[in-house]
Write a protein that holds these residues in place. Sequence first.
Motif, short mmCIF file in Angstrom:
data_model
loop_
_atom_site.label_atom_id
_atom_site.label_comp_id
_atom_site.label_asym_id
_atom_site.label_seq_id
_atom_site.Cartn_x
_atom_site.Cartn_y
_atom_site.Cartn_z
N GLN A 143 60.39 48.42 -39.49
CA GLN A 143 58.99 48.83 -39.49
C GLN A 143 58.72 49.83 -40.62
N MET A 144 59.69 50.68 -40.92
CA MET A 144 59.52 51.64 -42.01
C MET A 144 59.37 50.93 -43.35
N VAL A 145 60.14 49.86 -43.53
CA VAL A 145 60.02 49.08 -44.77
C VAL A 145 58.67 48.38 -44.81
N LEU A 146 58.26 47.81 -43.70
CA LEU A 146 56.99 47.09 -43.64
C LEU A 146 55.82 48.01 -43.93
N SER A 147 55.89 49.27 -43.44
CA SER A 147 54.80 50.23 -43.65
C SER A 147 54.97 51.05 -44.92
N LYS A 148 56.02 50.77 -45.68
CA LYS A 148 56.32 51.43 -46.96
C LYS A 148 56.72 52.90 -46.81
N GLN A 149 57.15 53.30 -45.61
CA GLN A 149 57.71 54.64 -45.46
C GLN A 149 59.08 54.70 -46.13
N ALA A 150 59.76 53.56 -46.14
CA ALA A 150 61.05 53.44 -46.81
C ALA A 150 60.98 52.24 -47.74
N LYS A 193 55.56 39.08 -42.86
CA LYS A 193 55.69 38.28 -44.09
C LYS A 193 56.00 39.14 -45.32
N ASP A 194 55.70 40.44 -45.26
CA ASP A 194 55.97 41.30 -46.40
C ASP A 194 57.39 41.86 -46.43
N ILE A 195 58.17 41.51 -45.42
CA ILE A 195 59.59 41.90 -45.44
C ILE A 195 60.38 40.80 -46.13
#
Length: 284
Positions: free
Chosen positions: A172-179, A201-203
């Motif tokens: 979820q962090m990757v999906l929300s661009k936190q990481a 789809k953005d992962i």
Amino acid sequence: MSEEKLELRIITYMCPTHPVQLYELIMELLEKSLKCYTSLQYESRTPGPFKDRPDPFTSNKVDLGFMTAGSYMRLRKAGNKSIELLPVTPVFTHQMNVDNEPGYFSDVIIHSDKKAHNVNTLLDLRGCTFAYSDEESLSGSKIILKTLKEKGENASFFGSTLRSGSHLASAQMVLSKQAEWAAVDSTTLLYSKKYMQDGGKDIILLETLGRLPPYPIVVNTSLKDEVKKSITKALLTLPQTQEWKKRFAKFGITKFDSNTDGSYDGPAAQMWAVQNEKINIRYY
């Protein structure tokens, strides 16, 4: 007076990496096969028994447990005499698991935006923010440390790190661009991606590392041998029937297969040898 039924006290430390519904399905299977009652404890804060609290197996509060391979290896190294490995483990589908064998993988994931910045391999992620579930995770941190070390890198490779607390949270962090990137248990993506925003789809899957040792299923050593054998038999046989096979397939499980302590030796033990390495400290 009716005959008193056995009650199996089950604990899972595998949620939310795996959906709790999977363990509810296992409960149902065991109740039907063993003609027993079951109860389930769901502990999401740690991948195995807490290090600073009484062990529920030692205190005889649970009979059957599901935990990460890293946690089982820690308990085994500590000489825990209250648990033993059941000779059975789930087998999950994965594009790398062409032989349909026990074990799982670590999926290195990025946001689709990173592709536009010429990120094509793990080494292209130097200086980027890395999310990981916990320091003990083989798939979330240890295999990354090991892989970087093999490539001549050290922990200065990371721009910064975020401890997410679970593989699902890392994704979820990757999906929300936190990481900017993460390494997650392959089974997490398998089941959970479709429930994320826009189907996740953005992962983007950048690389797959592993194979990692199978998921351990452990029992309290005080449990009767006949019950241990019945649990093993139920897991090895019932999921192969058409009814149960279809239900387990929803969670990506193709079958249950045999497992031994030897699965946690050799390469797995070598990976565990980096347990003293820290994800945010230089190592050589």
